[in-house]
Design an enzyme around this catalytic site. Structure first.
Site, short mmCIF file in Angstrom:
data_model
loop_
_atom_site.label_atom_id
_atom_site.label_comp_id
_atom_site.label_asym_id
_atom_site.label_seq_id
_atom_site.Cartn_x
_atom_site.Cartn_y
_atom_site.Cartn_z
N LYS A 85 0.85 -1.20 0.00
CA LYS A 85 0.00 0.00 0.00
C LYS A 85 0.88 1.25 0.00
O LYS A 85 1.89 1.30 0.71
CB LYS A 85 -0.91 -0.03 1.23
CG LYS A 85 -1.92 1.09 1.30
CD LYS A 85 -2.80 0.96 2.55
CE LYS A 85 -3.82 2.06 2.66
NZ LYS A 85 -4.68 1.91 3.87
N SER A 160 -9.61 1.76 3.07
CA SER A 160 -8.78 2.50 2.14
C SER A 160 -7.76 1.63 1.42
O SER A 160 -7.18 2.06 0.42
CB SER A 160 -8.04 3.62 2.89
OG SER A 160 -7.20 3.06 3.88
N SER A 184 -9.67 -0.40 7.41
CA SER A 184 -9.16 -0.33 6.04
C SER A 184 -8.46 -1.57 5.51
O SER A 184 -8.15 -1.62 4.32
CB SER A 184 -8.20 0.85 5.90
OG SER A 184 -8.94 2.03 5.71
N1 GLN Z 1 -12.94 4.26 6.60
C1 GLN Z 1 -12.36 4.71 7.83
C2 GLN Z 1 -11.96 6.15 7.67
O1 GLN Z 1 -12.24 6.67 6.65
C3 GLN Z 1 -11.18 3.87 8.18
C4 GLN Z 1 -10.00 4.15 7.32
C5 GLN Z 1 -8.80 3.33 7.69
O2 GLN Z 1 -8.89 2.34 8.40
N2 GLN Z 1 -7.66 3.80 7.27
O3 GLN Z 1 -11.39 6.75 8.53
#
Ligand code: GLN
Length: 495
Positions: A85, A160, A184
């Site tokens: 990532k 994400s 995410s």
């Molecule tokens: N979807 C959650 C957010 O937008 C978690 C994102 C993540 O775990 N990086 O904060």
């Protein structure tokens, strides 16, 4: 079976017995990337030259061991093509975190996670797409365009870590690194039909990870099987002097313990009613309950449990995570990293750089986070959210006095359409309703595929455990995967 269909574990066995070379594995992945990437956009950058160079080196290491020139057997990851990532640093490869503001940032060093994979002989295929600074649930917040779900390119892969999940699902890589601040790793794993493991807070060093919410952030893995997750975790886990939050205890032998796990006799599994509320798609509920039945057939005892503060987890998470993000992102001011949109003076340089470099979701969060921390509002927002965080953690403490593992759906629904939730941030946030609590409490969580909905889209089951009980989650997932074959379902892709 085609090469790229093999699990990471199996590919490693084939390398050891020289049934295949790392060059062949890597070329197979690069071919798949070439054919599928135009539709999916899972990668922000493909590092083909580096990958081939690492593959040749890995093949030499296997050969040297086979000829008895070195006594130490190479790591089971030696020669395995992986994707990383783009929030993690890999020396000499651009790291953008999905943000235009970091478009030209090339780190000179490896994150500890990248360094450990590199030292194990893994092959780096490239950097995967992500919501900007990992803020999002669909990868649509990437500054470089969205990733599409390999099961249906009209739909999102989740986020994400959507690029990593899509890459593993589409058989472009044998495994990938993601990060999980509020879901995410697990949420995109569920939406793409792969295994996502978020270890406990502190299990994997975050040195070299571009920070979002520092009291939540944790590196995790995306793979096709629980066994593969155990293999990666073995290399990634462990203390690191460069990350004060990494726990000092060395990791156990995950894979060894996994091979002993043949049944679940005596294991108590808790099913929280709060994770089956009205917003859950009926097929998700049916398939997850059926999967829990499978666990019962292997000897697990099933109990209802309560997590009464679940509904307050989401507002608490967004307050704290955004507060932390507003502080973490203050460093992107055009002075040290990435883009600079200059003008006459320092103040205008800051304003112009941040206005041009950050996307709308990131700006929204910096503003909300700054507001929550402002004198006069701090007690009402940030401090209250911290108290809720304690209550959420206490819910888990109480539940884990009664049960060993908690099981439920990873997400309320299967993959949604691109654009469906982009105008409504709250709807987008709700797709993490079941994954956030675990981050508030610092616990390990794992999502594994357990069925398909009527549109043929994957459904994920989430397993949660007490802190540092990764092994337990891996064992349950492994027993389930020995008994079922959801992990072998792959999206239909040409070539
Ligand atoms: N979807 C959650 C957010 O937008 C978690 C994102 C993540 O775990 N990086 O904060």
């Amino acid at each position: 079976m085609e090469l790229i269909e093999q699990s990471l574990r199996r590919a490693g066995d084939m390398l050891r017995t020289s049934e295949v070379s790392s060059v062949e594995l890597t070329e197979a992945c690069l071919r798949r990337i070439e054919s599928a990437e135009p539709d999916l956009h899972a990668f922000l950058a493909v590092s083909g030259d580096l990958a081939m160079q690492q593959a040749r080196r890995a093949d030499r290491a296997w050969a040297a061991w086979r000829r008895g020139k070195v006594s130490q057997q190479p790591s089971p990851l030696n020669g395995i093509p992986l994707a990383i990532k783009d929030v993690l640093c890999v020396a000499e490869l651009a790291a953008t975190a999905g943000s235009r503001i970091l478009e030209n940032f090339v780190p000179a060093y490896d994150a500890t996670a990248s360094a450990r994979l590199r030292a194990a002989g893994a092959v780096f295929l490239g950097k995967t797409n992500t919501d900007e600074f990992a803020m999002g649930s669909s990868t649509e917040n990437s500054g470089f365009g969205p990733t599409r779900n390999p099961w249906d390119p009209q739909r999102v892969p989740g986020g994400s870590s959507g690029g990593s999940a899509a890459a593993v699902a589409a058989r472009m890589a044998f495994g990938a690194l993601g990060t999980d601040t509020g879901g995410s790793v697990r949420q995109p794993a569920a939406l793409c039909g792969v295994v996502g493991l978020k270890p406990s807070y502190g299990r994997i060093s975050r040195f070299g990870l571009i920070a979002f919410g520092s009291s939540f952030d944790q590196i995790g893995t995306l793979t096709r099987t629980a066994e593969d997750a155990a293999l990666l975790l073995q290399t990634l886990a462990g203390p690191d002097a460069r990350d004060a939050t990494s726990v000092p205890t060395p990791p156990p032998d995950y894979l060894g313990a996994l091979s002993q796990a043949t049944d679940l006799a005596g294991l108590r599994i808790g099913v929280p009613e709060e994770y089956f509320d009205a917003g859950v798609q009926p097929e998700v509920e049916t398939r997850v309950r059926a999967a829990i039945e499978v666990l019962a057939e292997f000897g697990a005892e099933i109990f209802p449990v309560r997590l009464p503060h679940t509904e307050h987890a989401l507002p608490a998470y967004y307050l704290i995570a955004n507060a932390e993000a507003s502080a973490n992102l203050a460093r992107y001011d055009g002075m040290r990293y990435g883009q600079r949109h200059s003008d006459h003076n320092l103040w205008e340089t800051y304003v112009n750089t941040r206005s041009a470099g950050f996307g709308p979701e990131v700006k929204r969060r910096i503003m909300l986070g700054t507001y929550a921390l402002a004198a006069g509002y701090y007690d009402d927002y940030y401090l209250r959210a911290q108290k809720v965080r304690t209550l959420v953690k206490q819910d888990f403490d109480t539940a884990f006095e009664q049960v060993d593992v908690i099981a439920g759906p990873t997400t309320p629904t299967t993959a949604f359409k691109l654009g469906e939730k982009t105008d409504d941030p709250l709807q987008m946030y709700l797709s993490d309703a079941f994954t956030l609590s675990c981050n508030l409490a610092g616990l390990p969580g794992l999502s594994l595929p357990c069925g398909l909905d009527i549109n043929g889209l994957p459904i994920g089951m989430q397993l949660l455990g007490p802190a540092f009980a990764e092994q337990r989650l891996l064992n349950v997932a492994h027993v389930f995967q020995q008994a079922t074959d959801w992990q072998r379902h792959a999206p239909a892709l040409e070539n």
